[in-house]
Design an enzyme around this catalytic site. Sequence first.
Site, PDB file in Angstrom:
ATOM      1  N   GLY A   1     -55.517 -15.452 -45.416  1.00 21.10           N
ATOM      2  CA  GLY A   1     -55.430 -15.009 -44.017  1.00 21.10           C
ATOM      3  C   GLY A   1     -56.809 -14.944 -43.384  1.00 21.10           C
TER       4      GLY A   1
ATOM      5  N   SER B   1     -58.314 -16.966 -41.191  1.00 20.60           N
ATOM      6  CA  SER B   1     -58.601 -17.681 -39.942  1.00 20.60           C
ATOM      7  C   SER B   1     -58.849 -16.759 -38.762  1.00 20.60           C
ATOM      8  CB  SER B   1     -57.448 -18.640 -39.618  1.00 20.60           C
ATOM      9  OG  SER B   1     -56.235 -17.928 -39.538  1.00 20.60           O
ATOM     10  N   ARG B   2     -58.399 -15.511 -38.857  1.00 19.54           N
ATOM     11  CA  ARG B   2     -58.600 -14.608 -37.709  1.00 19.54           C
ATOM     12  C   ARG B   2     -58.695 -13.155 -38.178  1.00 19.54           C
ATOM     13  NH1 ARG B   2     -52.333 -14.672 -35.609  1.00 19.54           N
ATOM     14  NH2 ARG B   2     -51.820 -12.661 -36.525  1.00 19.54           N
TER      15      ARG B   2
ATOM     16  N   VAL C   1     -48.821 -17.889 -48.556  1.00 21.24           N
ATOM     17  CA  VAL C   1     -49.066 -17.115 -49.787  1.00 21.24           C
ATOM     18  C   VAL C   1     -47.773 -16.591 -50.416  1.00 21.24           C
ATOM     19  CG1 VAL C   1     -51.431 -16.435 -49.208  1.00 21.24           C
ATOM     20  CG2 VAL C   1     -49.529 -14.936 -48.557  1.00 21.24           C
TER      21      VAL C   1
ATOM     22  N   ASN D   1     -56.087 -10.749 -48.287  1.00 30.08           N
ATOM     23  CA  ASN D   1     -56.090 -10.127 -46.957  1.00 30.08           C
ATOM     24  C   ASN D   1     -54.861 -10.495 -46.125  1.00 30.08           C
ATOM     25  OD1 ASN D   1     -57.506  -9.191 -44.273  1.00 30.08           O
ATOM     26  ND2 ASN D   1     -57.014 -11.368 -43.978  1.00 30.08           N
TER      27      ASN D   1
ATOM     28  N   SER E   1     -53.422  -0.586 -47.097  1.00 28.20           N
ATOM     29  CA  SER E   1     -53.390   0.086 -45.784  1.00 28.20           C
ATOM     30  C   SER E   1     -53.162   1.580 -45.998  1.00 28.20           C
ATOM     31  CB  SER E   1     -52.229  -0.482 -44.956  1.00 28.20           C
ATOM     32  OG  SER E   1     -51.940   0.364 -43.869  1.00 28.20           O
TER      33      SER E   1
ATOM     34  N   TYR F   1     -43.460  -2.493 -44.828  1.00 24.11           N
ATOM     35  CA  TYR F   1     -44.921  -2.649 -44.868  1.00 24.11           C
ATOM     36  C   TYR F   1     -45.551  -1.609 -45.802  1.00 24.11           C
ATOM     37  CZ  TYR F   1     -49.682  -3.138 -42.912  1.00 24.11           C
ATOM     38  OH  TYR F   1     -51.038  -3.334 -42.732  1.00 24.11           O
TER      39      TYR F   1
ATOM     40  N   LYS G   1     -47.670  -2.279 -49.202  1.00 29.65           N
ATOM     41  CA  LYS G   1     -49.071  -1.861 -49.327  1.00 29.65           C
ATOM     42  C   LYS G   1     -49.252  -0.840 -50.453  1.00 29.65           C
ATOM     43  CE  LYS G   1     -50.824  -4.412 -46.036  1.00 29.65           C
ATOM     44  NZ  LYS G   1     -51.796  -5.483 -46.349  1.00 29.65           N
TER      45      LYS G   1
ATOM     46  N   ILE H   1     -57.432  -0.760 -37.190  1.00 31.73           N
ATOM     47  CA  ILE H   1     -58.545  -1.675 -36.940  1.00 31.73           C
ATOM     48  C   ILE H   1     -58.121  -2.560 -35.756  1.00 31.73           C
ATOM     49  CG2 ILE H   1     -60.028  -3.462 -37.949  1.00 31.73           C
ATOM     50  CD1 ILE H   1     -60.142  -0.762 -39.521  1.00 31.73           C
TER      51      ILE H   1
HETATM   52  P1  NAI Z   1     -53.848 -10.516 -38.320  1.00 28.63           P
HETATM   53  O1  NAI Z   1     -52.412 -10.569 -37.974  1.00 28.63           O
HETATM   54  O2  NAI Z   1     -54.855 -10.671 -37.237  1.00 28.63           O
HETATM   55  O3  NAI Z   1     -54.187 -11.565 -39.463  1.00 28.63           O
HETATM   56  C1  NAI Z   1     -53.352 -11.742 -40.569  1.00 28.63           C
HETATM   57  C2  NAI Z   1     -53.730 -13.013 -41.263  1.00 28.63           C
HETATM   58  O4  NAI Z   1     -52.814 -13.239 -42.341  1.00 28.63           O
HETATM   59  C3  NAI Z   1     -53.652 -14.221 -40.350  1.00 28.63           C
HETATM   60  O5  NAI Z   1     -54.784 -15.032 -40.576  1.00 28.63           O
HETATM   61  C4  NAI Z   1     -52.390 -14.940 -40.832  1.00 28.63           C
HETATM   62  O6  NAI Z   1     -52.464 -16.336 -40.669  1.00 28.63           O
HETATM   63  C5  NAI Z   1     -52.379 -14.573 -42.301  1.00 28.63           C
HETATM   64  N1  NAI Z   1     -51.039 -14.706 -42.875  1.00 28.63           N
HETATM   65  C6  NAI Z   1     -49.898 -14.065 -42.502  1.00 28.63           C
HETATM   66  N2  NAI Z   1     -48.864 -14.486 -43.244  1.00 28.63           N
HETATM   67  C7  NAI Z   1     -49.358 -15.413 -44.110  1.00 28.63           C
HETATM   68  C8  NAI Z   1     -48.785 -16.212 -45.121  1.00 28.63           C
HETATM   69  N3  NAI Z   1     -47.478 -16.151 -45.424  1.00 28.63           N
HETATM   70  N4  NAI Z   1     -49.589 -17.062 -45.802  1.00 28.63           N
HETATM   71  C9  NAI Z   1     -50.916 -17.145 -45.521  1.00 28.63           C
HETATM   72  N5  NAI Z   1     -51.518 -16.399 -44.578  1.00 28.63           N
HETATM   73  C10 NAI Z   1     -50.731 -15.555 -43.875  1.00 28.63           C
HETATM   74  O7  NAI Z   1     -54.043  -9.133 -39.075  1.00 28.63           O
HETATM   75  P2  NAI Z   1     -55.326  -8.263 -39.422  1.00 28.63           P
HETATM   76  O8  NAI Z   1     -55.271  -7.050 -38.601  1.00 28.63           O
HETATM   77  O9  NAI Z   1     -56.552  -9.086 -39.450  1.00 28.63           O
HETATM   78  O10 NAI Z   1     -54.924  -7.800 -40.904  1.00 28.63           O
HETATM   79  C11 NAI Z   1     -55.474  -8.338 -42.095  1.00 28.63           C
HETATM   80  C12 NAI Z   1     -54.998  -7.496 -43.260  1.00 28.63           C
HETATM   81  O11 NAI Z   1     -55.397  -6.147 -43.082  1.00 28.63           O
HETATM   82  C13 NAI Z   1     -53.470  -7.470 -43.402  1.00 28.63           C
HETATM   83  O12 NAI Z   1     -53.130  -7.490 -44.764  1.00 28.63           O
HETATM   84  C14 NAI Z   1     -53.093  -6.148 -42.797  1.00 28.63           C
HETATM   85  O13 NAI Z   1     -51.888  -5.659 -43.300  1.00 28.63           O
HETATM   86  C15 NAI Z   1     -54.278  -5.298 -43.207  1.00 28.63           C
HETATM   87  N6  NAI Z   1     -54.452  -4.105 -42.404  1.00 28.63           N
HETATM   88  C16 NAI Z   1     -54.718  -4.213 -41.061  1.00 28.63           C
HETATM   89  C17 NAI Z   1     -54.869  -3.071 -40.307  1.00 28.63           C
HETATM   90  C18 NAI Z   1     -55.170  -3.118 -38.842  1.00 28.63           C
HETATM   91  O14 NAI Z   1     -55.205  -2.046 -38.227  1.00 28.63           O
HETATM   92  N7  NAI Z   1     -55.409  -4.270 -38.242  1.00 28.63           N
HETATM   93  C19 NAI Z   1     -54.728  -1.744 -40.904  1.00 28.63           C
HETATM   94  C20 NAI Z   1     -54.462  -1.759 -42.313  1.00 28.63           C
HETATM   95  C21 NAI Z   1     -54.326  -2.908 -43.018  1.00 28.63           C
END
Ligand code: NAI
Length: 244
Positions: free
Chosen positions: A11, A13-14, A63, A89, A141, A154, A158, A187
Amino acid sequence: MLEGKVAVVTGGSRGIGAAICKLLGKNGANIAFLYAGNTQKAEETQNTLEGMGIKAKGYQCNVADAAQVAGVIKQIVSDFGGIHILVNNAGITKDKLIPMMKVEDFDSVVDTNLKGAFYTIKSVYPLFLKQKSGKIINISSVSGLMGNAGQANYSASKAGLVGLTKSVAKELASRGVCCNAIAPGFIATDMTETFTGNEDIKNAIPMKRFGQAEDVAKLVLFLASDASDYITGEVIRIDGGMAM
Ligand code: NAI
């Protein structure tokens, strides 16, 4: 700090994943990142990283698909010559109260967030065993630590990552491999954009603000570097004090 190391970030890319790629890359690592489906976004990220002088490549890989993960890890080893750091991630949310939550919504979140991490770990495991070193960092998380109404799927995924982290840590501690988890609070990313203006949430955070993706990346850098060599099986909150 990470010169000569190869980091795999799922994950990447962003959001938090992209910030991790940038910071590990800025500190010398070569970066292989996995992304779900947005090829244009992945190309942008790869170009940004390369523009920073980082060797980087994006790989499209779901994944939640064990065979795809095994194949892509093999490909990365062939392209980069090895793997030293794995950051799990990739994650999704499908929030609903349980009466409205479909079984498929539960399955897909667990498949991506928890089983996805198991598949990547399983794929690098023999490599890390052989080289007697490696750093695995799983992005959990605070939802997995506290539970959260509307996030049964979720939170379970986690919390599962915490158990996975500790089991992997115990299996590999004597082999020079560290496995730790990070539990972020709120975040500011695409995942939380609908909440960023919510004053009730901000007031529930002792620091009264959301964290930035870069805050999480700095903790990943620490856990990926030799500065954390005697830490394994740990879960570190990064949440402005929210879950204490
Ligand atoms: P986001 O939605 O911006 O990015 C998630 C990334 O995971 C994306 O790049 C997406 O392409 C990738 N992804 C999703 N499903 C996928 C799959 N089946 N195969 C490959 N890649 C996949 O989310 P964010 O906020 O950057 O979150 C990243 C991690 O941090 C996640 O695991 C999220 O649960 C965790 N997290 C985020 C929090 C937040 O407040 N943003 C808080 C706690 C945990």
